[in-house]
Design a protein around this motif. Sequence first.
Motif, PDB file in Angstrom:
ATOM      1  N   SER A 372      -8.048 -16.279  -4.036  1.00 10.25           N
ATOM      2  CA  SER A 372      -8.157 -17.702  -4.372  1.00 10.25           C
ATOM      3  C   SER A 372      -7.621 -18.040  -5.757  1.00 10.25           C
ATOM      4  CB  SER A 372      -9.621 -18.150  -4.281  1.00 10.25           C
ATOM      5  OG  SER A 372     -10.170 -17.861  -3.029  1.00 10.25           O
ATOM      6  N   LEU A 373      -8.039 -17.288  -6.777  1.00  9.95           N
ATOM      7  CA  LEU A 373      -7.683 -17.616  -8.155  1.00  9.95           C
ATOM      8  C   LEU A 373      -6.812 -16.538  -8.792  1.00  9.95           C
ATOM      9  CD1 LEU A 373     -11.141 -19.076  -9.250  1.00  9.95           C
ATOM     10  CD2 LEU A 373      -9.261 -20.181  -8.029  1.00  9.95           C
ATOM     11  N   ASP A 374      -6.140 -15.757  -7.944  1.00 14.79           N
ATOM     12  CA  ASP A 374      -5.146 -14.767  -8.385  1.00 14.79           C
ATOM     13  C   ASP A 374      -5.700 -13.727  -9.353  1.00 14.79           C
ATOM     14  OD1 ASP A 374      -2.901 -15.769  -6.888  1.00 14.79           O
ATOM     15  OD2 ASP A 374      -2.874 -17.478  -8.237  1.00 14.79           O
ATOM     16  N   VAL A 375      -6.838 -13.182  -9.000  1.00 19.71           N
ATOM     17  CA  VAL A 375      -7.437 -12.151  -9.851  1.00 19.71           C
ATOM     18  C   VAL A 375      -6.590 -10.887  -9.844  1.00 19.71           C
ATOM     19  CG1 VAL A 375      -9.524 -10.839 -10.338  1.00 19.71           C
ATOM     20  CG2 VAL A 375      -9.697 -13.096  -9.292  1.00 19.71           C
ATOM     21  N   PHE A 376      -6.146 -10.474  -8.659  1.00 24.06           N
ATOM     22  CA  PHE A 376      -5.321  -9.265  -8.603  1.00 24.06           C
ATOM     23  C   PHE A 376      -3.958  -9.494  -9.248  1.00 24.06           C
ATOM     24  CE2 PHE A 376      -2.160  -6.510  -6.533  1.00 24.06           C
ATOM     25  CZ  PHE A 376      -2.647  -5.280  -6.962  1.00 24.06           C
ATOM     26  N   GLY A 377      -3.348 -10.639  -8.970  1.00 24.42           N
ATOM     27  CA  GLY A 377      -2.018 -10.908  -9.508  1.00 24.42           C
ATOM     28  C   GLY A 377      -1.982 -10.940 -11.019  1.00 24.42           C
ATOM     29  N   VAL A 378      -3.056 -11.430 -11.642  1.00 25.33           N
ATOM     30  CA  VAL A 378      -3.097 -11.519 -13.102  1.00 25.33           C
ATOM     31  C   VAL A 378      -3.830 -10.324 -13.710  1.00 25.33           C
ATOM     32  CG1 VAL A 378      -3.840 -12.891 -15.078  1.00 25.33           C
ATOM     33  CG2 VAL A 378      -2.884 -14.027 -13.073  1.00 25.33           C
ATOM     34  N   HIS A 379      -5.090 -10.156 -13.361  1.00 24.21           N
ATOM     35  CA  HIS A 379      -5.878  -9.080 -13.974  1.00 24.21           C
ATOM     36  C   HIS A 379      -5.456  -7.709 -13.453  1.00 24.21           C
ATOM     37  CE1 HIS A 379      -8.778 -11.677 -16.058  1.00 24.21           C
ATOM     38  NE2 HIS A 379      -8.538 -12.504 -15.067  1.00 24.21           N
ATOM     39  N   GLY A 380      -5.251  -7.588 -12.152  1.00 23.98           N
ATOM     40  CA  GLY A 380      -4.892  -6.298 -11.592  1.00 23.98           C
ATOM     41  C   GLY A 380      -3.527  -5.820 -12.043  1.00 23.98           C
ATOM     42  N   LEU A 381      -2.500  -6.631 -11.820  1.00 21.01           N
ATOM     43  CA  LEU A 381      -1.132  -6.207 -12.146  1.00 21.01           C
ATOM     44  C   LEU A 381      -0.896  -6.123 -13.648  1.00 21.01           C
ATOM     45  CD1 LEU A 381       1.038  -8.072  -9.474  1.00 21.01           C
ATOM     46  CD2 LEU A 381       0.200  -5.720  -9.452  1.00 21.01           C
TER      47      LEU A 381
END
Length: 467
Positions: A372-381
């Motif tokens: 929903s709020l791009d946790v993986f795209g921002v925090h993960g990557l």
Amino acid sequence: MKKILSMLSLVALIGLAATPVSYAEETVTETITVEETVMPDAAPAAEAPAAEATPAAAEAAPAPTLDVGNTAFMIIATVLVILMTIPGLALFYGGLVRQKNMLSVLMQVFVVFSLVSVLWAAYGYSLAFSEGNAIIGGLSKAFLSGITTDSLSGTIPEYVFLTFQMIFAALTPGLIVGGFAERMKFSAVLLFTALWVTFAYIPIAHMVWGGGYLAELGAKDFAGGTVVHINAGVAALIGALMLGKRIGYGKEAMPPHSLVMTMIGASLLWVGWFGFNVGSELAADAVAGMVLVNTQLATAAAVMGWILAEWLFRGKPSMLGAASGAVAGLVAITPACGFVGPMGSIILGFTASFISLWGVTKLKGALGYDDSLDVFGVHGLAGIWGAVATGVLMAPGLGGVGYAEGVTMGGQVTTQIIAVVVTLIWTGIVSVILYKVVDAVVGLRVSEEYEREGLDTTEHGERAYSL
């Protein structure tokens, strides 16, 4: 399940394709109680008669003493990390969801923060930072047993150190909320949080900062690239996959309901992050000063990188892009901030913005998951990139602090990769199991009727706005 396993494989490959991880050796402190600091006399040299031992050799080692300046510094750093969580993270996330779910996100972040604080005092601190094995600590300090106002952790009170680490633990599951926002039961959020902190966060924290496996391996994570951001990013991705997409995702517009709130939240995150990173030095010294400038430069560079990319590929720079870039830069510099130089920080932040932008657009679109709020795209990557790049940018020739004796850039990068992969696999497997357990106990997802109406009223009986 096949899709989840495929995603886990992709995540592991991303980690391998990158490079290092991290380790906050500065944050691994030995707890010493003032009453126990008298050391036995030093033994005389073997070749000298005992009678000829020098006075210096016979003297006891100096006892650690409380440093008032460091203590004040760490109290301020702790409060800053609280600021970045509530209200910072809560407002950042709240502005990104639809109006009917604003309060539900605020409630989830706020209560998760409170729940983990209590669990940390009960057993979390002991399992993360007391002596144990390579994966987990022991229960010698459960319920803060044996800790008094005289107990020191280095030059600061142990109460201050454990509270600083408490806020890290309480913040991390708050990040995960963004992966399943607008569709998960509140009871499920709380149960998953309690289990995940116990079986995912605490073991990784011990392995990296508590003297466990990754610490012994020599991985570098100054302030939480693996422990906080990769950890949370993977758990959020697994949650998004297991809950499925929001009703109407990809068919209906789901824009942020208040970019003003998101900008305020991002700004509070930026301010509070100085407590997060600079405080991880645990002292008001020259390294803390370096961490300060590194954090600022990486974040600013990431903002510029993200809006430049939007300008080039979309024609217009956006406020949402600037805020997202700031968070990506903050995440990327977190593991590296005490090991790289200012110019390395600019490079790290600038490149992280492009990687995260690719993650929240191309990767997310190609794989079709609803984070929903791009946790993986921002925090993960960004966390993976920051952890890996630490091994490169800490080279003296690139302005970094250099490597331990006998360690090469290739060796450090390999160690960083191992730490990233261990975090990805451990958290991925644990998260899958825990989501299934929670689903069996209370159910993960709200009903379709509740989701359409919005979680503010159906889960909490309130509305964010009465207009």
